[in-house]
Design an enzyme around this catalytic site. Structure first.
Site, PDB file in Angstrom:
ATOM      1  N   LYS A  11      -4.334 -56.417  38.758  1.00 38.74           N
ATOM      2  CA  LYS A  11      -4.382 -56.404  37.311  1.00 38.74           C
ATOM      3  C   LYS A  11      -3.626 -57.365  36.583  1.00 38.74           C
ATOM      4  CE  LYS A  11       0.129 -55.190  36.647  1.00 38.74           C
ATOM      5  NZ  LYS A  11       1.076 -56.183  36.232  1.00 38.74           N
ATOM      6  N   ASP A 145       2.138 -48.279  38.316  1.00 38.54           N
ATOM      7  CA  ASP A 145       0.873 -48.886  38.027  1.00 38.54           C
ATOM      8  C   ASP A 145      -0.129 -48.601  39.169  1.00 38.54           C
ATOM      9  OD1 ASP A 145       2.154 -50.698  36.406  1.00 38.54           O
ATOM     10  OD2 ASP A 145       2.252 -52.308  37.861  1.00 38.54           O
TER      11      ASP A 145
HETATM   12  P1  ATP Z   1       4.148 -55.380  39.637  1.00 41.09           P
HETATM   13  O1  ATP Z   1       3.215 -56.298  39.070  1.00 41.09           O
HETATM   14  O2  ATP Z   1       3.452 -53.897  39.778  1.00 41.09           O
HETATM   15  O3  ATP Z   1       5.486 -55.420  38.966  1.00 41.09           O
HETATM   16  P2  ATP Z   1       4.496 -57.271  41.370  1.00 41.09           P
HETATM   17  O4  ATP Z   1       2.922 -57.792  41.667  1.00 41.09           O
HETATM   18  O5  ATP Z   1       5.347 -58.203  40.843  1.00 41.09           O
HETATM   19  O6  ATP Z   1       4.460 -55.740  41.031  1.00 41.09           O
HETATM   20  P3  ATP Z   1       4.329 -56.668  44.484  1.00 41.09           P
HETATM   21  O7  ATP Z   1       3.536 -57.546  44.975  1.00 41.09           O
HETATM   22  O8  ATP Z   1       3.452 -55.329  44.030  1.00 41.09           O
HETATM   23  O9  ATP Z   1       4.903 -57.156  42.947  1.00 41.09           O
HETATM   24  O10 ATP Z   1       5.330 -56.058  45.309  1.00 41.09           O
HETATM   25  C1  ATP Z   1       6.617 -56.252  44.761  1.00 41.09           C
HETATM   26  C2  ATP Z   1       7.510 -55.731  46.130  1.00 41.09           C
HETATM   27  O11 ATP Z   1       7.089 -54.622  46.653  1.00 41.09           O
HETATM   28  C3  ATP Z   1       7.274 -56.980  47.344  1.00 41.09           C
HETATM   29  O12 ATP Z   1       8.287 -58.032  46.938  1.00 41.09           O
HETATM   30  C4  ATP Z   1       7.679 -56.287  48.453  1.00 41.09           C
HETATM   31  O13 ATP Z   1       9.076 -56.286  49.040  1.00 41.09           O
HETATM   32  C5  ATP Z   1       7.289 -54.696  48.144  1.00 41.09           C
HETATM   33  N1  ATP Z   1       6.159 -54.137  48.796  1.00 41.09           N
HETATM   34  C6  ATP Z   1       5.851 -53.195  49.314  1.00 41.09           C
HETATM   35  N2  ATP Z   1       4.618 -52.690  49.930  1.00 41.09           N
HETATM   36  C7  ATP Z   1       3.845 -53.677  49.352  1.00 41.09           C
HETATM   37  C8  ATP Z   1       2.621 -54.074  49.499  1.00 41.09           C
HETATM   38  N3  ATP Z   1       1.783 -53.598  50.118  1.00 41.09           N
HETATM   39  N4  ATP Z   1       2.259 -55.329  49.097  1.00 41.09           N
HETATM   40  C9  ATP Z   1       3.142 -56.067  48.341  1.00 41.09           C
HETATM   41  N5  ATP Z   1       4.522 -55.914  48.315  1.00 41.09           N
HETATM   42  C10 ATP Z   1       4.909 -54.717  48.641  1.00 41.09           C
END
Ligand code: ATP
Length: 308
Positions: A11, A145
């Protein structure tokens, strides 16, 4: 069925309005989510019989830069599968394989997407037949989310982002995403947002959805949408990662209709007039400092869907 694969989109936030910090530690948000064609794929398979002491839910992760993703019970896909089994009232087994293309800790909700995909895949693999309304409830307990990754399209989230209403849109929007070196922690970015507001002595306003944004979406007007994009977390993301200012400026210089940090960053999102302009823009910004890769995508696209 012995294996089910589910494709789930990333997203971008078209508007992220962050209100005051609540007593429960969350912020009141108005969050306009838009699902784009950058996908993770989660496969849930029946474990091969053999090792009876193996964990009931195993997980492996493949793809680019997946070192930060836990391969333990902390993985959001595992947590989702476990929550689904709990809801069904018995223990189930599955081996999960996550093929990641969504940048990790990139502000594009990749972990939440994997959780949503695991719910859909395990619901099917285990023959539970739970309706999407039940999956949405489980999703909201896992993270703010996650429900949107089930729904897809374009939607406005209120509360802490988890109360969702789909939005009417026309046409297709074309995007370029500049993926940054390294991630940004979402709690850290929210903390910096609170700190900057306190330092400036500004009270956070009650968040409200932008009427200009809604009109641009309804009319499929990319130029107006570009002008209406907004993200209250952007100053905090820029304070923590100053190089992003240069990335955004370069995109604007090269004619992006809008340029914004995606969610908590550090991915930067650029809106282009057409698919062709998006490809041209991607080529022009790919070498900017701090940028690991650029990808093009379009939106809106559907949420977590069983693959072919
Ligand atoms: P958001 O946009 O929802 O704030 P994000 O995109 O910045 O999230 P994500 O990639 O969703 O960040 O991941 C954040 C943290 O969640 C990662 O650093 C990791 O430690 C943990 N995590 C747990 N499960 C997963 C997964 N399946 N994929 C990615 N990260 C994961």
């Amino acid at each position: 069925m012995s294996a089910i694969s589910v494709r789930v989109p990333a997203k971008v936030n078209l508007q992220l309005a962050v209100g005051p910090l609540r007593d429960d530690g969350y912020h009141d948000l108005v969050n306009v989510f838009h699902a784009v064609s950058l996908f993770d794929e989660v496969t849930a398979a029946e474990p091969l019989d053999g090792d009876p002491s193996a964990a009931p839910l195993g997980v492996r992760v493949e793809g680019d830069l997946t070192g930060e993703v836990p391969v333990s019970d902390d993985n959001l896909a595992v947590r989702a599968a476990r929550a689904l089994a709990d809801r069904a009232g018995r223990s189930y087994r599955a081996d999960l394989l996550i093929r990641k293309s969504i940048p990790v800790a990139g502000g594009m909700a990749g972990g939440s997407a994997d959780a949503a995909a695991a719910l859909v895949a395990c619901n099917e693999l285990w023959g539970l037949g739970l309706p999407v309304e039940d999956l949405m409830e489980i999703a909201a307990d896992i993270g703010s989310d996650v429900p949107f990754a089930l729904l897809g399209g374009t939607a406005v989230g209120t509360g802490r982002g988890e109360r969702l209403a789909p939005l009417e849109t026309a046409g297709v929007f074309h995007w370029v995403f500049a993926l940054a070196d390294g991630g940004l922690s979402t709690p850290r970015v929210y903390g910096e947002c609170d700190r900057l507001r306190e330092e400036a002595g500004v009270a956070a306003p009650t968040p409200a959805v932008s009427e200009a944004l809604l009109a641009a979406l309804r009319e499929g007007d990319a130029k107006s949408l570009g002008q209406a994009l907004s993200n209250d977390l952007q100053p905090a993301a820029l304070a923590l990662r100053p190089s992003l200012a240069g990335t955004l400026a370069l995109g604007r210089e090269h004619g992006a209709l809008g340029a914004i940090v995606s969610g908590s960053g550090p991915t930067c999102a650029f809106l282009a007039e057409s698919a062709e302009r998006a490809h041209e823009l991607a080529a022009l910004i790919k070498d900017v400092d701090g940028c690991r890769a650029v990808v093009t995508a379009h939106g809106p696209v559907p949420g977590a869907t069983v693959a072919g």
